[in-house]
Enzyme design. Structure first.
Site, PDB file in Angstrom:
ATOM      1  N   HIS A  83       0.858  -1.193   0.000  1.00  0.00           N
ATOM      2  CA  HIS A  83       0.000   0.000   0.000  1.00  0.00           C
ATOM      3  C   HIS A  83       0.894   1.243   0.000  1.00  0.00           C
ATOM      4  CE1 HIS A  83      -2.869   3.005   1.380  1.00  0.00           C
ATOM      5  NE2 HIS A  83      -3.797   2.186   0.907  1.00  0.00           N
ATOM      6  N   GLU A 131      -3.580   3.008  -7.072  1.00  0.00           N
ATOM      7  CA  GLU A 131      -3.958   4.178  -6.270  1.00  0.00           C
ATOM      8  C   GLU A 131      -2.888   5.264  -6.397  1.00  0.00           C
ATOM      9  OE1 GLU A 131      -6.604   2.285  -2.659  1.00  0.00           O
ATOM     10  OE2 GLU A 131      -4.736   3.254  -2.132  1.00  0.00           O
TER      11      GLU A 131
HETATM   12  O1  G3P Z   1      -6.803   1.266   0.285  1.00  0.00           O
HETATM   13  C1  G3P Z   1      -7.690   2.269  -0.034  1.00  0.00           C
HETATM   14  C2  G3P Z   1      -7.180   3.569   0.362  1.00  0.00           C
HETATM   15  O2  G3P Z   1      -5.813   3.766   0.221  1.00  0.00           O
HETATM   16  C3  G3P Z   1      -7.937   4.711  -0.174  1.00  0.00           C
HETATM   17  O3  G3P Z   1      -7.992   5.614   0.872  1.00  0.00           O
HETATM   18  O4  G3P Z   1      -9.053   7.320   2.228  1.00  0.00           O
HETATM   19  O5  G3P Z   1      -8.528   7.756  -0.167  1.00  0.00           O
HETATM   20  O6  G3P Z   1     -10.372   6.176   0.423  1.00  0.00           O
HETATM   21  P1  G3P Z   1      -9.037   6.776   0.818  1.00  0.00           P
END
Ligand code: G3P
Length: 204
Positions: A83, A131
């Site tokens: 992550h 991400e």
């Molecule tokens: O693993 C999901 C996460 O990193 C996304 O975080 O708070 O942007 O929804 P958020």
């Protein structure tokens, strides 16, 4: 797939409560929980749980490492790796993916961009979650800020692609699905909400 990463926003009693809220909305939601909460969450909710990080070290010595055997013994179904808040070298990802496969655990590897996604795809994890780190934890979603990244990830990375970062609305989820993502990973919009159930109902 809707994946809710609890991160360290909640743990202990609160994480069990959140898991129950998720179950009330839909028992197919997959949860990313801390190893310390895994046993109790699974026991009390029977929800499918991944742990948020795991080490490749094996059973026996190795004080302080969190083992894949531990996930298995506590009825976890999978693990998250790399992550953006817990980055690993490719060598460690590779070793850990192998260990997870030996124990038939699902693996979700997070990547920050398409190049990293292509590299990780060689390891054939169960899911690759793209991400952009800058959007993680923010109010602007990947679906709004960078839909092209979703489209290109689906086209250029081999494997089942999830996307996440800043997801907070039904539209965000719909855009991701429309562009070919198998699902989304969400955290702060749910874990910090006063009424997580309400947010989840909108997202699902
Ligand atoms: O693993 C999901 C996460 O990193 C996304 O975080 O708070 O942007 O929804 P958020």
């Amino acid at each position: 797939m809707l994946f809710v990463n609890f991160k360290n926003y909640v743990f202990g009693e609160k994480s069990v409560k959140l898991a129950k809220e998720c179950k009330k909305v839909n028992n197919k939601i997959v949860l990313g929980v801390g190893l310390g909460d895994l046993y109790r969450i699974v026991k009390e909710t029977k929800m499918k749980c991944y742990v948020q990080h795991i080490d490749y070290q094996g059973k026996g010595r190795n004080t302080g490492y969190n083992l894949v055997e531990n996930v298995k013994a506590n009825n976890g179904k999978g693990v998250m790796l790399n992550h953006s808040e817990h980055r690993l070298s490719f060598e460690i990802i590779s070793k850990t993916v192998k260990r997870c496969k030996q124990l038939n655990l699902e693996i979700m590897v997070f990547v920050k961009n398409i190049n990293e996604g292509k590299k990780v795809s060689r390891l054939k994890p169960s899911y690759i979650c793209v991400e952009p780190p800058k959007l993680v934890g923010g109010k602007v979603s990947v679906s709004t800020a960078n839909p092209k990244l979703i489209e290109d990830s689906v086209k250029k990375i081999n494997g089942r692609i999830l996307v996440g970062a800043g997801i907070h609305s039904k539209r965000d989820v719909e855009v991701a699905r429309k562009l070919g993502a198998k699902g989304v990973a969400v955290s702060s919009a749910v874990t910090t909400a006063r009424n997580p159930g309400k947010v989840l109902k909108e997202l699902i």
